[in-house]
Design an enzyme around this catalytic site. Sequence first.
Site, short mmCIF file in Angstrom:
data_model
loop_
_atom_site.label_atom_id
_atom_site.label_comp_id
_atom_site.label_asym_id
_atom_site.label_seq_id
_atom_site.Cartn_x
_atom_site.Cartn_y
_atom_site.Cartn_z
N ASN A 1 0.83 -1.20 0.00
CA ASN A 1 0.00 0.00 0.00
C ASN A 1 0.87 1.25 0.00
OD1 ASN A 1 -0.21 -1.25 2.93
ND2 ASN A 1 -0.75 0.89 3.29
N ASP A 2 0.68 2.17 0.90
CA ASP A 2 1.18 3.54 0.78
C ASP A 2 2.66 3.65 0.38
OD1 ASP A 2 -1.21 3.51 2.09
OD2 ASP A 2 -0.60 4.79 3.74
N PRO A 3 2.96 4.52 -0.60
CA PRO A 3 4.36 4.93 -0.81
C PRO A 3 4.75 5.88 0.33
CG PRO A 3 2.92 6.18 -2.26
CD PRO A 3 2.05 5.21 -1.51
#
Length: 588
Positions: A61-63
Site C-alpha cells: 500500500n502507501d508509498p
Amino acid sequence: MMAMPNTLSVLALFALFFVLSNNGAEASHKIYPQFQTLSVENVNQVHRTGYHFQPPRNWINDPNAPMYYKGLYHLFYQYNPKGAVWGNIVWAHSVSKDLINWESLEPALYPSKWFDNYGCWSGSATILPNGEPVIFYTGIADKNNSQIQNYAVPANLSDPYLREWVKPDDNPIVNPDVSVNGSAFRDPTTAWWADGHWRILIGSRRNHVGVAYLYRSRDLKKWAKTKQPLHSVQGTGMWECPDFFPVSSIGENGLDPSVNGQNVKHALKVSLDLTRYEYYTLGTYDNKKEKYFPDEGLVDGWAGLRLDYGNFYASKTFFDPSTNRRILWGWVNESDAVQQDTNKGWAGILSIPRKVWLDPSGKQLLQWPVVELEKLRGHNVQLSNQKLNQGDHVQVKGITVAQADVDVTFSFPSLDKAEPFDPKWAKLDALDVCAQKGSKAPGGLGPFGLLTLASENLEEFTPVFFKVFKAVDKHKVLLCSDARSSSLGEGLYKPSFAGFVDVDLTDKKLSLRSLIDHSVVESFGAGGRTAITSRVYPTIAVFEKAHLYVFNNGSETITVENLNAWSMNLPVMNVPIKNRGGENPRNE
C-alpha cells in the site's frame, strides 16, 4: 481495501470498507486475520502489470518516503511480507537510478521496539541541510492502536543504498496530548524549516473535523504542538497522509520544502479515510501565524480538486534536487475481492511517478508521467488525420496494446453541437454525470476517445473519453474512465470515474494520454489537467487478445489529428540487489 460491487452505495462503502472500530480505536484497512500470513505459493500473472511499480508478490500500500540520496532514488512502501492482504506491515525498500528500473533491499523498518511493536505505519523522509536523511513514521505502541510518532536514521551515511536504519531509544518524538484522538493521529509529513524551527504536520480528526496538526522543533527530537492546527475542515473526517509543499508560480521547477515567499503558493493535500479518495487546495502559508489559507473560490472539502479522480490514494510527493522536479507517487489498490487477491498472490501497485507543477492560471496543479518512462517505449504506430463519424471505432494495430503508452490529439470543427449542461448536474459529482451519459449513448460533441483493453467483439472494453457540454457561461469538458464494461468477471468493483477538465477550447482540440498496463489504465487529459486511474480485470481482452480503438459516438465529426502508440518494454522490477558495498552508484 476490498473490492465492492458497483451497486453499493457510498454509505455502504463507508460502513463495509474502511473504518474499523475496536474499543474506540480506528484503523483504515479491513482486516482479514485468516489471510494475513497465508504464504503465497504461486503468483498469477494474468493481471499483473508490466511497467508499474509492484513487488514480486504479496500486499503493497502507501508509498511512504520517496527521496533522492547520493545518486539513487529511494522508495519505501507499506508491505506485507507474509501475504496478499493488509497486515504484518513493514517498510519495504527499493532503489533506482531512473525511477523506472528498481532493485529491492531488505525492509528498512519493521516492528522491533516498544514504540512500534504493533506496527510501523506511514510517514515521510526529510533531507537535512547537511544532506543527511531522516525518516519520521507512525508507530503503533499497543493493542489499543495508540499512534505515536517516531524517527529513524541511517546506520551508515556513506552507503548510498541506505541498507540499514536505526530507531534511536529517545523515541517517540511526538505523543498525542489529551486534546488529540490518539487512535487517529498518524502519517507525519516531510519537515520544513522556517524562522529557526522545523515543522511537520500530522493527520487527525476531531469528531467529523479533519485536522492537520502542526508541530515545531529546533532539533528534530523535541516537538511542541502549536496552539491551533495549520488547517482543519468540518465534515471531512479523518485526514490521512497529509502532504504540504510549495509550488512555484513561475515555470515548472519544483521547490525545496522550506521555500516560501514571493512567487510561491502552497498545496495542502489530504487523503480522506471515509471516502477513500483525496483532495487538495492551493493557498498561502503564513509561517508567522502558523496558518494555511486556501485561495478564495476553491472548494475546501469533499468536492475539492483532486490529483486523480480514480483509484488513487495515500499519495506522496518529494523534491528531486537532481532535476529540480517535484515528483508524485500514489497507491493504486485492487478493485477485485480479497479472495481473488489471495488466489492470485498479490495486491496493489503504485502509479507511474508524475512530475507536478502549478498551472499558469494558478488555479490547479498539473501532472505528467516522468520523462524517464519514455525509455521503455518500444515499437511505435501512428494515426493521423483519421476522421471519426458517429458510431465509428477504428482499431489501432501493430503494437502490444495490453502494455502500451498512447498519446492522442483530437480536434473538432465546431462547438455548436455540444449538448446543454443540465443545471441539476452542478450538484452531482462528475462520475455521476459520466454514469448517466456513458460512452455508448449517442451525443453531440462526444463521447469520443479510446476503447482500451477491448475484446475483439467488444464484450469487454474500458473506454476513456471526452464529452463536451454547453453551460451558461462556458463549455464544460468531462473526462471519463468507465470500468462498467471492462470485464465479464464477477465480484468486481467497476465504477465510472470522471472529472471535469478546466481547459480552453479556443483551438477546438483535446489531448489524451493513457498508460495501459494489463489491469490498470492511467489517463491524463488536456496536458495533465485531469488524471484518472482505473483498475480493471478483463477475462477475454488479456495479453495478445486485447485490442485498442479510437471511437466517436457523437454527431459532430471528430478528427484524430495525431496518435502515437508504443508497446512498452519491461523494466527491471524489484530484483533483489547484489551486495554492492558502499560504492558510488553514479560511477557504475
